[in-house]
Scaffold this motif. Sequence first.
Motif, short mmCIF file in Angstrom:
data_model
loop_
_atom_site.label_atom_id
_atom_site.label_comp_id
_atom_site.label_asym_id
_atom_site.label_seq_id
_atom_site.Cartn_x
_atom_site.Cartn_y
_atom_site.Cartn_z
N ASP A 95 37.80 34.17 42.90
CA ASP A 95 38.91 34.06 41.96
C ASP A 95 38.35 33.75 40.58
OD1 ASP A 95 40.84 34.49 43.91
OD2 ASP A 95 41.08 32.36 44.33
N PRO A 96 38.90 34.35 39.55
CA PRO A 96 38.41 34.07 38.20
C PRO A 96 38.79 32.64 37.78
CG PRO A 96 40.33 35.50 38.11
CD PRO A 96 39.97 35.33 39.56
N PRO A 99 42.42 33.28 35.28
CA PRO A 99 43.03 34.56 35.66
C PRO A 99 43.77 35.21 34.49
CG PRO A 99 43.53 32.85 37.28
CD PRO A 99 42.91 32.17 36.10
N TYR A 104 45.62 39.43 36.89
CA TYR A 104 44.83 38.45 37.61
C TYR A 104 43.34 38.65 37.35
CZ TYR A 104 43.63 34.84 40.94
OH TYR A 104 43.15 33.69 41.51
N TYR A 105 42.79 39.81 37.71
CA TYR A 105 41.40 40.14 37.41
C TYR A 105 41.37 41.06 36.19
CZ TYR A 105 40.56 38.82 42.30
OH TYR A 105 40.51 38.16 43.50
N TYR A 109 35.61 41.89 34.85
CA TYR A 109 35.31 40.96 35.94
C TYR A 109 35.06 41.73 37.24
CZ TYR A 109 35.61 36.66 38.69
OH TYR A 109 35.34 35.60 39.53
N ILE A 110 35.90 42.71 37.51
CA ILE A 110 35.73 43.53 38.71
C ILE A 110 34.44 44.34 38.62
CG2 ILE A 110 36.69 45.44 40.06
CD1 ILE A 110 39.50 44.44 39.17
#
Length: 119
Positions: A95-96, A99, A104-105, A109-110
Amino acid sequence: MIERLSKRALQKILGGQVKEEATCIVKFYSNNCHYCHALKDEYETIAGNNEGLEFYAFNIDDYPQVQKVMNFRGVPTISLIKTGTAAPKIRVIKDPETPNKKTYYTSSYIQTFIDKEKK
């Protein structure tokens, strides 16, 4: 292109029954998750920018136990699974810390997760 996985197909991947070597990215989602819907376009862009990887989406409503099986809680969740061995390599994005309020992501980040784990 992103393909929707069935429960049976996901179970084969997780169970090491896929003998072909592949790196699979799976977005776990639920129909009633606003983050999941908002993340759709970004996930499609990431899929289009990562040749050689297989991108999938899986609705956890089809197999709610998958959260326990893969040790994650909630959606959206992104995982990277390397197939081709009896024990596939499975990684789940953390989880970031902060968020994104819409998705959310973030895409970056992904992508960082994918770049780190696909090696």
